[in-house]
Motif scaffolding. Structure first.
Motif, PDB file in Angstrom:
ATOM      1  N   VAL A  34      58.737  -9.218   7.655  1.00 53.59           N
ATOM      2  CA  VAL A  34      58.718  -8.003   8.557  1.00 53.59           C
ATOM      3  C   VAL A  34      60.024  -7.351   7.927  1.00 53.59           C
ATOM      4  O   VAL A  34      59.996  -6.055   7.826  1.00 53.59           O
ATOM      5  N   GLY A  35      61.153  -7.942   7.862  1.00 58.18           N
ATOM      6  CA  GLY A  35      62.416  -7.431   7.340  1.00 58.18           C
ATOM      7  C   GLY A  35      62.354  -6.987   6.101  1.00 58.18           C
ATOM      8  O   GLY A  35      63.332  -6.258   5.700  1.00 58.18           O
ATOM      9  N   ARG A  36      61.169  -7.134   5.449  1.00 59.40           N
ATOM     10  CA  ARG A  36      61.261  -6.408   4.181  1.00 59.40           C
ATOM     11  C   ARG A  36      60.307  -5.173   3.868  1.00 59.40           C
ATOM     12  O   ARG A  36      59.805  -4.769   3.038  1.00 59.40           O
ATOM     13  N   CYS A  37      59.803  -4.880   5.119  1.00 56.66           N
ATOM     14  CA  CYS A  37      58.900  -3.562   5.020  1.00 56.66           C
ATOM     15  C   CYS A  37      59.490  -2.438   4.424  1.00 56.66           C
ATOM     16  O   CYS A  37      58.733  -1.556   4.363  1.00 56.66           O
ATOM     17  N   LEU A  38      60.820  -2.295   4.248  1.00 55.92           N
ATOM     18  CA  LEU A  38      61.303  -1.278   3.781  1.00 55.92           C
ATOM     19  C   LEU A  38      61.671  -1.616   2.102  1.00 55.92           C
ATOM     20  O   LEU A  38      62.441  -0.877   1.457  1.00 55.92           O
ATOM     21  N   GLN A  39      60.889  -2.560   1.697  1.00 58.74           N
ATOM     22  CA  GLN A  39      61.227  -2.662   0.186  1.00 58.74           C
ATOM     23  C   GLN A  39      59.828  -2.745  -0.053  1.00 58.74           C
ATOM     24  O   GLN A  39      58.804  -3.457  -0.490  1.00 58.74           O
ATOM     25  N   PRO A  40      59.483  -1.437  -0.898  1.00 61.37           N
ATOM     26  CA  PRO A  40      58.131  -0.919  -1.313  1.00 61.37           C
ATOM     27  C   PRO A  40      58.048  -1.599  -2.681  1.00 61.37           C
ATOM     28  O   PRO A  40      58.859  -1.948  -3.479  1.00 61.37           O
ATOM     29  N   VAL A  41      56.923  -1.900  -3.013  1.00 67.27           N
ATOM     30  CA  VAL A  41      56.334  -2.039  -4.404  1.00 67.27           C
ATOM     31  C   VAL A  41      55.888  -0.855  -5.044  1.00 67.27           C
ATOM     32  O   VAL A  41      55.183   0.239  -4.889  1.00 67.27           O
ATOM     33  N   GLN A  42      56.464  -0.380  -6.247  1.00 64.35           N
ATOM     34  CA  GLN A  42      56.312   0.684  -7.186  1.00 64.35           C
ATOM     35  C   GLN A  42      55.371   0.530  -8.001  1.00 64.35           C
ATOM     36  O   GLN A  42      55.443  -0.652  -8.803  1.00 64.35           O
ATOM     37  N   ILE A  43      54.392   1.366  -7.981  1.00 62.51           N
ATOM     38  CA  ILE A  43      53.674   1.289  -9.346  1.00 62.51           C
ATOM     39  C   ILE A  43      53.685   2.625 -10.056  1.00 62.51           C
ATOM     40  O   ILE A  43      53.441   3.769  -9.597  1.00 62.51           O
ATOM     41  N   ASP A  44      53.781   2.247 -11.252  1.00 60.04           N
ATOM     42  CA  ASP A  44      53.922   3.346 -12.144  1.00 60.04           C
ATOM     43  C   ASP A  44      52.455   3.606 -12.961  1.00 60.04           C
ATOM     44  O   ASP A  44      51.992   2.952 -13.655  1.00 60.04           O
ATOM     45  N   ALA A  45      52.032   4.940 -12.567  1.00 64.31           N
ATOM     46  CA  ALA A  45      50.464   5.281 -13.128  1.00 64.31           C
ATOM     47  C   ALA A  45      50.790   6.013 -14.421  1.00 64.31           C
ATOM     48  O   ALA A  45      51.825   6.651 -14.464  1.00 64.31           O
ATOM     49  N   ASP A  46      49.870   6.043 -15.147  1.00 59.35           N
ATOM     50  CA  ASP A  46      49.647   6.892 -16.457  1.00 59.35           C
ATOM     51  C   ASP A  46      48.884   8.114 -16.036  1.00 59.35           C
ATOM     52  O   ASP A  46      48.132   8.599 -17.110  1.00 59.35           O
ATOM     53  N   ASP A  47      48.969   8.705 -15.011  1.00 63.58           N
ATOM     54  CA  ASP A  47      48.107  10.067 -14.610  1.00 63.58           C
ATOM     55  C   ASP A  47      49.101  11.187 -14.589  1.00 63.58           C
ATOM     56  O   ASP A  47      48.725  12.404 -13.954  1.00 63.58           O
ATOM     57  N   ASN A  48      50.238  11.266 -15.175  1.00 65.76           N
ATOM     58  CA  ASN A  48      51.231  12.072 -15.220  1.00 65.76           C
ATOM     59  C   ASN A  48      51.852  12.673 -13.786  1.00 65.76           C
ATOM     60  O   ASN A  48      52.515  13.491 -13.576  1.00 65.76           O
ATOM     61  N   GLY A  49      51.468  11.825 -13.111  1.00 65.73           N
ATOM     62  CA  GLY A  49      51.911  12.015 -11.636  1.00 65.73           C
ATOM     63  C   GLY A  49      53.187  10.950 -11.310  1.00 65.73           C
ATOM     64  O   GLY A  49      53.613  10.155 -12.041  1.00 65.73           O
TER      65      GLY A  49
END
Length: 412
Positions: free
Chosen positions: A108-123
């Protein structure tokens, strides 16, 4: 960007004593195929990865194999522990696995450590916040520490910090599922804002208010204090939930349960088990496709007399199903289950519901006790409930002898 949302695998679970490992392997194979065919960027598994805190070895091997195969499709994998899982065991290698694109979050102590997903949809990148199952009494203390650290790292005024500290103490005192979840998501919103995130996903294992249950979920608490208001998930583009085994959406699909991939009780007999494939556009808007899995044995409940169940061709389609029987014969036939299994080899449960008779306890036995009926009178009443007729003289003599023997045994 595409997300495959699944949950509640319950690896290692048995169904009325029958192993489900073969069918759970079919689930994994189907999910891997879907992830590859749909070219998903992210696979989310929203808790209850295993059925118990110490899972059997073959369940652990299957989960390991699932992670390897899902990652091999090119998708990142984010999984969280549920209330059936052991956080310390399941997530032991989380920090190492993250380097390979797999997150299994139990801390629970890591819930402010998100996983970043780099998408190729120009977003912009998508930040995925894995929130493992929050046990209120324990999670509240951890979240309070996170809140304090978050406040120290930001430029909040002293008065605001004091208000936050007071609120944290109150949350811990109340310690229920709504409050700890609201606390966690408030911290996540603050973190996402500070990070400049414009596309966010939260993965959580909880029971939202208004959700429909089945018989196979484990209660989180007594009464309704396990319920979490939907409003705690305001502001996120998609919320992938686990815990409830029925697929169900909220807020036009922005918040959803994928449901379990297999039926784990006869209350799920008529459900079509599925996963959700969510397509998120560059602005964070989501469109969802429900994809049936079509794996595992179907469930059937058959009602009737033994002779009819054994011969009637109307029941042919149940011969390859997992079956529960409700026999209506006046007397329970000898070796009924064994005889039924000769035709229905996956028969797992049998109940006796004699036609025209009240079920045990249908008469007011409690009232009889309050009226001080003798033990033998109560046995007579029970006999009549079970058999639809009073005991004969010979049968009553046997009942009286059994009662006397039981009384003598208690005295010694």
């Amino acid at each position: 960007m595409r997300i495959l949302h699944t949950s509640d695998w319950h690896l290692g679970r048995r169904f009325h004593g029958a192993s489900l490992m073969h069918e759970q392997q079919e689930v994994v194979d189907r999910l891997v195929d879907l992830a590859a065919e749909a070219k998903v960027d992210l696979v989310v598994i929203a808790g209850d990865l295993y059925d118990r805190a110490i899972p059997p070895a073959d369940a652990v091997r299957l989960f390991d194999d699932a992670l390897v195969q899902l990652r091999a499709t090119g998708a990142k994998v984010v999984a969280i522990v549920g209330n059936h899982d052991s956080p310390s065991r399941v997530a032991i290698a989380d920090r190492v696995l993250e380097q390979a694109g797999v997150t299994v979050r139990g801390d629970v102590g890591r819930c402010l450590q998100p996983v970043q997903i780099d998408a190729d949809d120009n977003g912009p990148p998508v930040l995925v916040y894995p929130v493992p199952y929050l046990e209120p009494a324990l999670a509240g203390q951890v979240l309070n520490k996170l809140g304090a650290l978050s406040s120290e790292a930001s430029d909040v005024a002293d008065s605001e910090a004091e208000d936050a500290e007071t609120a944290d103490r109150e949350r811990t005192r109340r310690a229920n599922h709504h409050d700890v979840t609201a606390h966690a998501t408030a911290l996540i919103r603050r973190h996402a804002t500070a990070a400049g995130a414009t596309r966010t996903i939260v993965v959580a294992h909880t029971f939202v208010d208004g959700g429909t249950t089945t018989d196979s979920e484990r209660d989180l608490s007594i009464g309704n204090i396990d319920r979490v208001d939907l409003e705690v998930f305001d502001g996120f583009d998609y919320v992938a939930l686990g815990h409830l085994h029925r697929s169900q959406p909220f807020d036009n699909g922005r918040i959803a349960y994928s449901g379990s991939p297999l039926a784990y009780s006869f209350s799920e007999e008529d459900q079509i088990k599925s996963v959700r494939i969510v397509e998120m556009d560059a602005a964070g808007r989501c469109c969802t496709e429900i994809v049936p899995l079509g794996v595992g044995l179907p469930l059937r409940t058959l009602c009737g007399r033994l002779a009819d169940l054994l011969r009637d061709p109307a029941f042919d389609d149940a011969e390859q199903a997992r079956v529960r029987f409700q026999l209506t014969d006046p007397e329970l036939p000898l070796q009924a289950m064994k005889r039924l299994q000769a035709r229905f080899r996956h028969a797992v449960a049998l109940e006796h519901h004699p036609e025209g008779r009240m079920s045990p306890g249908s008469q007011d036995v409690v009232g009889a006790v309050e009226n001080s009926e003798s033990p033998l009178d109560l046995i007579r009443r029970f006999w009549a409930d079970q058999h639809g007729a009073d005991a004969s003289d010979a049968q009553e003599e046997v009942l009286a002898s059994a009662l006397a023997a039981a009384a003598a045994g208690n005295e010694t």
